[in-house]
Design an enzyme around this catalytic site. Structure first.
Site, PDB file in Angstrom:
ATOM      1  N   SER A  73       0.839  -1.164   0.038  1.00  0.00           N
ATOM      2  CA  SER A  73       0.079   0.065   0.178  1.00  0.00           C
ATOM      3  C   SER A  73       0.787   1.260  -0.196  1.00  0.00           C
ATOM      4  CB  SER A  73      -0.808   0.091   1.243  1.00  0.00           C
ATOM      5  OG  SER A  73      -1.756  -1.058   1.000  1.00  0.00           O
ATOM      6  N   SER A 201       5.309  -6.429  -2.013  1.00  0.00           N
ATOM      7  CA  SER A 201       4.952  -6.589  -0.702  1.00  0.00           C
ATOM      8  C   SER A 201       5.364  -8.271  -0.146  1.00  0.00           C
ATOM      9  CB  SER A 201       3.457  -6.431  -0.608  1.00  0.00           C
ATOM     10  OG  SER A 201       3.256  -6.854   0.765  1.00  0.00           O
ATOM     11  N   CYS A 326      -9.797  -6.941   1.650  1.00  0.00           N
ATOM     12  CA  CYS A 326      -9.798  -5.621   1.915  1.00  0.00           C
ATOM     13  C   CYS A 326     -11.235  -5.162   1.948  1.00  0.00           C
ATOM     14  CB  CYS A 326      -9.096  -4.890   1.013  1.00  0.00           C
ATOM     15  SG  CYS A 326      -7.292  -5.354   0.641  1.00  0.00           S
TER      16      CYS A 326
HETATM   17  C1  LIG Z   1      -2.108  -6.983  -0.685  1.00  0.00           C
HETATM   18  C2  LIG Z   1      -2.143  -6.143  -1.786  1.00  0.00           C
HETATM   19  C3  LIG Z   1      -1.562  -4.662  -1.733  1.00  0.00           C
HETATM   20  C4  LIG Z   1      -1.412  -4.113  -0.313  1.00  0.00           C
HETATM   21  O1  LIG Z   1      -0.037  -4.787   0.231  1.00  0.00           O
HETATM   22  P1  LIG Z   1      -0.048  -4.446   1.815  1.00  0.00           P
HETATM   23  O2  LIG Z   1       1.540  -4.964   1.893  1.00  0.00           O
HETATM   24  O3  LIG Z   1      -0.885  -5.281   2.158  1.00  0.00           O
HETATM   25  O4  LIG Z   1      -0.090  -2.997   2.066  1.00  0.00           O
HETATM   26  C5  LIG Z   1      -1.613  -3.960  -2.926  1.00  0.00           C
HETATM   27  N1  LIG Z   1      -1.876  -4.364  -4.141  1.00  0.00           N
HETATM   28  C6  LIG Z   1      -2.433  -5.639  -4.293  1.00  0.00           C
HETATM   29  C7  LIG Z   1      -2.629  -6.165  -5.769  1.00  0.00           C
HETATM   30  C8  LIG Z   1      -2.299  -6.556  -3.124  1.00  0.00           C
HETATM   31  O5  LIG Z   1      -2.859  -7.798  -3.456  1.00  0.00           O
END
Ligand SMILES: *Cc1c(COP(=O)(O)O)cnc(C)c1O
Length: 393
Positions: A73, A201, A326
């Site tokens: 994020s 991430s 989410c």
């Molecule tokens: C999980 C996810 C995020 C967010 O990542 P975090 O590390 O949880 O903040 C953003 N984009 C996509 C496509 C995701 O699957």
């Protein structure tokens, strides 16, 4: 026999043993601040540098182009707000994206919209894939950023990133991709794919939670998101998360080394479940059958509620999702499924199963023992299903 099956690897994954092992020294004795000058700090600094080199190598980047963040994020926010601010300074306030991005992208863009930016949302059609020609047609003189995700987090469809990147490169427009779902599962070379910025991430590829990275190609103008100390080449302040970045690098190397093997196993699991589940009447697979992540299944079963399905699956030991983690907690159907043109009542009965390290064919067989029974049970109680059957007559 009840079995525990974790089938929600797109929400998060289990930390790998190898990543945990690499992290342990930095959670215990080697606790020094990576910016300190004495030898304890030096150890941490060396570990952070090594992690940066490993991650760069997997992506085809140079270490100087990898910036550590607190996760996907933050990387998305930084890339988008940073490029938008840089664009504004040149009088450019138009951004192109797709309708089915993650909320870390979509909500960042709606915040920018309120500040006077204009956003174009490209459609993704029934197969869940952006058309390169649509991007070409949407580009304007004042476009300052194109941001399109690599693989969708709900339906797993993989976008033609190299082609989209080539269009942007030709026009000199910065191209960002949220590759959080793709990294570790798809071979990525940022140079060959014409990518200027890429978000990843760790917790999506069996690394720790709360750590990620943004690749910023040398020469791409992005303003600072977090002001403070001189960490991350003076562009993202905050004491380095030494254990986190070490765990992320180890998990990424492991994911890259085992990618082919994992993709083959995931494909076997998913082919079996998809073929079997499509035998359930009035069921459908969402998103392109071929151009999707090997471990992603997203299906709809008409006449039932996704939430009830999840509860009964959980009761039988299966952790799954109706879409994105989410958006749970809201009763609106997923914006991703609606973007494929599915009507509300069908989008409500969705199920996402996502597989990763640790899943086996025994998991797949267990799921297919349980799922048809649950769908049948819920339909037997559903007035919606009654009216569907009534209309068939
Ligand atoms: C999980 C996810 C995020 C967010 O990542 P975090 O590390 O949880 O903040 C953003 N984009 C996509 C496509 C995701 O699957």
């Amino acid at each position: 026999m009840k079995r525990f099956v974790y089938a929600d690897n797109s929400a998060t994954t289990k930390l790998s043993e190898r990543a945990l092992g690499a992290m342990m020294p930095y959670l215990t004795d080697n606790f020094g601040n990576a910016s300190s000058l004495y030898s304890l700090g030096e150890k941490s600094r060396a570990a952070v540098n090594e992690a940066r080199e490993k991650i760069a190598a997997v992506l085809g980047a140079s270490p100087r182009e990898i910036y550590f963040t607190s996760g996907g994020s933050e990387a998305d926010n930084w890339a988008i707000k940073g490029a938008a601010e840089a664009g504004k300074r040149k009088g450019k306030k138009h951004i192109i994206t797709s309708v089915f991005e993650h909320h870390a992208v979509l909500h960042t863009l709606s915040a920018l919209e309120k500040q006077g930016y204009e956003i174009t949302y490209l459609p993704v059609y029934e197969n869940g894939i952006v058309k390169v020609s649509d991007l070409e047609a949407a580009i304007r003189e004042d476009t300052c950023l194109v941001t399109i995700m690599f693989a969708n987090n709900e339906i797993g469809t993989v976008q033609p990133i190299a082609e989209l990147g080539a269009v942007c490169r030709k026009k000199g427009i910065p191209f960002h991709t949220d590759a959080v779902q793709a990294v570790g599962n798809v071979k990525i070379d940022v140079k060959e794919m014409n990518i200027d910025m890429l978000s990843l991430s760790a917790h999506k590829f069996h690394g720790p939670k709360g750590v990620g990275a943004l690749y910023i190609r040398r020469g791409t103008v992005v303003t600072t998101l977090i002001n403070g100390g001189a960490q991350e080449f003076g562009r993202r302040a905050g004491t380095e998360n030494t254990a986190g970045v070490v765990g992320m690098a180890e998990a990424l190397c492991e994911a890259a080394e085992t990618m082919d093997e994992r993709n083959a196993r995931n494909r076997e699991i998913c082919d079996y479940i998809i073929n079997e589940a499509l035998k359930i009447e009035r069921s459908r697979l969402n998103g392109d059958r071929e151009k999707r992540l090997s471990g992603n299944i997203n299906m709809c079963f008409e006449g039932i509620e996704g939430e009830s399905l999840l509860l009964l699956l959980d009761f039988n030991g299966i952790s799954a999702s109706s879409g994105s983690a989410c958006t749970s907690g809201s009763l609106d159907p997923s914006h991703v499924l609606l973007s494929l043109g599915l009507p509300h009542e069908i989008a409500h009965g969705s199920l996402r199963l996502t597989f990763g390290d640790g899943n086996t064919m025994e998991d797949a067989e267990y799921i297919m023992k349980v799922l048809p029974e649950i769908v049948g049970k819920l339909r037997a109680m559903s007035p919606l299903w009654d009216s569907i059957k009534e209309n068939e007559k």
